[in-house]
Motif scaffolding. Sequence first.
Motif, PDB file in Angstrom:
ATOM      1  N   ILE A  34       0.833  -1.209   0.000  1.00 19.27           N
ATOM      2  CA  ILE A  34       0.000   0.000   0.000  1.00 19.27           C
ATOM      3  C   ILE A  34       0.867   1.258   0.000  1.00 19.27           C
ATOM      4  N   ALA A  35       1.998   1.207   0.726  1.00 16.23           N
ATOM      5  CA  ALA A  35       2.873   2.378   0.847  1.00 16.23           C
ATOM      6  C   ALA A  35       3.584   2.727  -0.453  1.00 16.23           C
ATOM      7  N   THR A  36       3.541   1.815  -1.422  1.00 11.90           N
ATOM      8  CA  THR A  36       4.163   2.121  -2.714  1.00 11.90           C
ATOM      9  C   THR A  36       3.261   3.018  -3.568  1.00 11.90           C
ATOM     10  N   HIS A  37       2.051   3.254  -3.110  1.00 11.53           N
ATOM     11  CA  HIS A  37       1.071   4.041  -3.855  1.00 11.53           C
ATOM     12  C   HIS A  37       0.842   5.382  -3.139  1.00 11.53           C
ATOM     13  N   ASN A  38       0.700   6.458  -3.877  1.00  9.44           N
ATOM     14  CA  ASN A  38       0.496   7.778  -3.274  1.00  9.44           C
ATOM     15  C   ASN A  38      -0.700   7.816  -2.327  1.00  9.44           C
ATOM     16  N   LYS A  39      -1.827   7.249  -2.758  1.00  8.14           N
ATOM     17  CA  LYS A  39      -3.011   7.242  -1.897  1.00  8.14           C
ATOM     18  C   LYS A  39      -2.777   6.384  -0.659  1.00  8.14           C
ATOM     19  N   GLY A  40      -1.957   5.362  -0.819  1.00  8.50           N
ATOM     20  CA  GLY A  40      -1.627   4.517   0.321  1.00  8.50           C
ATOM     21  C   GLY A  40      -0.816   5.276   1.362  1.00  8.50           C
ATOM     22  N   ARG A  41       0.120   6.081   0.893  1.00  2.57           N
ATOM     23  CA  ARG A  41       0.929   6.875   1.826  1.00  2.57           C
ATOM     24  C   ARG A  41       0.061   7.915   2.537  1.00  2.57           C
ATOM     25  N   ASP A  42      -0.890   8.464   1.805  1.00  2.00           N
ATOM     26  CA  ASP A  42      -1.832   9.394   2.446  1.00  2.00           C
ATOM     27  C   ASP A  42      -2.599   8.682   3.562  1.00  2.00           C
ATOM     28  N   ALA A  43      -2.967   7.434   3.299  1.00  5.42           N
ATOM     29  CA  ALA A  43      -3.739   6.668   4.288  1.00  5.42           C
ATOM     30  C   ALA A  43      -2.932   6.426   5.561  1.00  5.42           C
ATOM     31  N   PHE A  44      -1.622   6.262   5.434  1.00  5.53           N
ATOM     32  CA  PHE A  44      -0.780   6.067   6.613  1.00  5.53           C
ATOM     33  C   PHE A  44      -0.960   7.237   7.581  1.00  5.53           C
ATOM     34  N   LEU A  45      -1.066   8.440   7.025  1.00  8.16           N
ATOM     35  CA  LEU A  45      -1.241   9.625   7.867  1.00  8.16           C
ATOM     36  C   LEU A  45      -2.702   9.794   8.283  1.00  8.16           C
ATOM     37  N   ASP A  46      -3.608   9.583   7.359  1.00  8.13           N
ATOM     38  CA  ASP A  46      -5.034   9.771   7.652  1.00  8.13           C
ATOM     39  C   ASP A  46      -5.532   8.822   8.740  1.00  8.13           C
ATOM     40  N   TYR A  47      -5.022   7.605   8.745  1.00  5.06           N
ATOM     41  CA  TYR A  47      -5.506   6.601   9.706  1.00  5.06           C
ATOM     42  C   TYR A  47      -4.531   6.375  10.872  1.00  5.06           C
TER      43      TYR A  47
END
Length: 340
Positions: free
Chosen positions: A94-107
């Motif tokens: 998931i962290a390889t994807h831009n939206k995935g990295r956003d999710a790391f911070l959002d959640y």
Amino acid sequence: MAKTVISQKLPPDIDPTKAPLAYGDRALPRLNRELNDKELITRQRALMTLCDYLHDPEHIAEALRVGVAESLKKLLSDKDPTVRHKTTEVLYVIATHNKGRDAFLDYGIIVPLSKLFDDSVDLARKNAHMAMEMMSEIPYGAAGVVEAQLVPKLVGKLRDELNEIKELILDTLHFCLRVETMHALVAGAMEVFTELLGHNQAIIRAKAARDIMDLSVPLDGKNKACEVKALPPLVGLLKDGDTYVRSMAAGAIATITITTQGKYLALEAGAIPHLVELVEDKNSEVRLNSLKALTTLSEAPEGRKELLNHVDLIKKRMEDESEAVVKAATIAVRVITWKP
């Protein structure tokens, strides 16, 4: 322990069977439900399937939309080691994807993920560090790691982690140091990086030298490098057989020797003869960093006096194939031949 190679194989008592994938847009909602199932085998199988399914970037956004990030966050604290290791693997994907990295911070995934730095399972720790390193590659991700106060913990892990994990930690710190250096300095990072300059693996020596260069950008870092005597081992690495090591060592020396104290410590360590040799290195980055270091050293009268004997050699680099090297050589010659 530091030389152990982390195995990718599942424990022999684990059923590797994947969960059957539902059709179309029902696939991810069903997998998300199974991630929260009370049955261990159901959670394990769902994670196996999810690992493969999310390798298609198009599926990551949908997975986040149906709540997979929250489910994975909970699974980071699962009692089952296989669940934890597969959860970190999914989070890395998931962290390889831009939206995935956003999710790391959002959640708020960064801190729970960091708790697996202490996991008993080597692969879980490695995957956790892979995900954290990937997260830190973008500025706001690195800022998130710094804000979570994880830099001191990462520095501490460099002392006793497995070598392949040390590489990941050095990379994560490299990106974090671009955001902020004080936490690392206070945590003793300069001392740890300096110790790693003597590591038996070239990649770790190189990345330690690179991180010293990063940490030496502010004045406090330059002073700390001088205090912990980082320059003698850096000078020693100028003779290293690995190109990346030589390049990073020369770059670190160039950064530290901006200060007067750094200049004289490098001169005492005998840096100039080795840097002059590297002016003709086959690698353009090595040539560039060496010229930058020679330029700063020539600002000291003793350095200028010694380098006047090598001006002709440096002038040859003014016709180098690399534009950056040509510019650096031109500046070096001008500084070396300057007269008051």
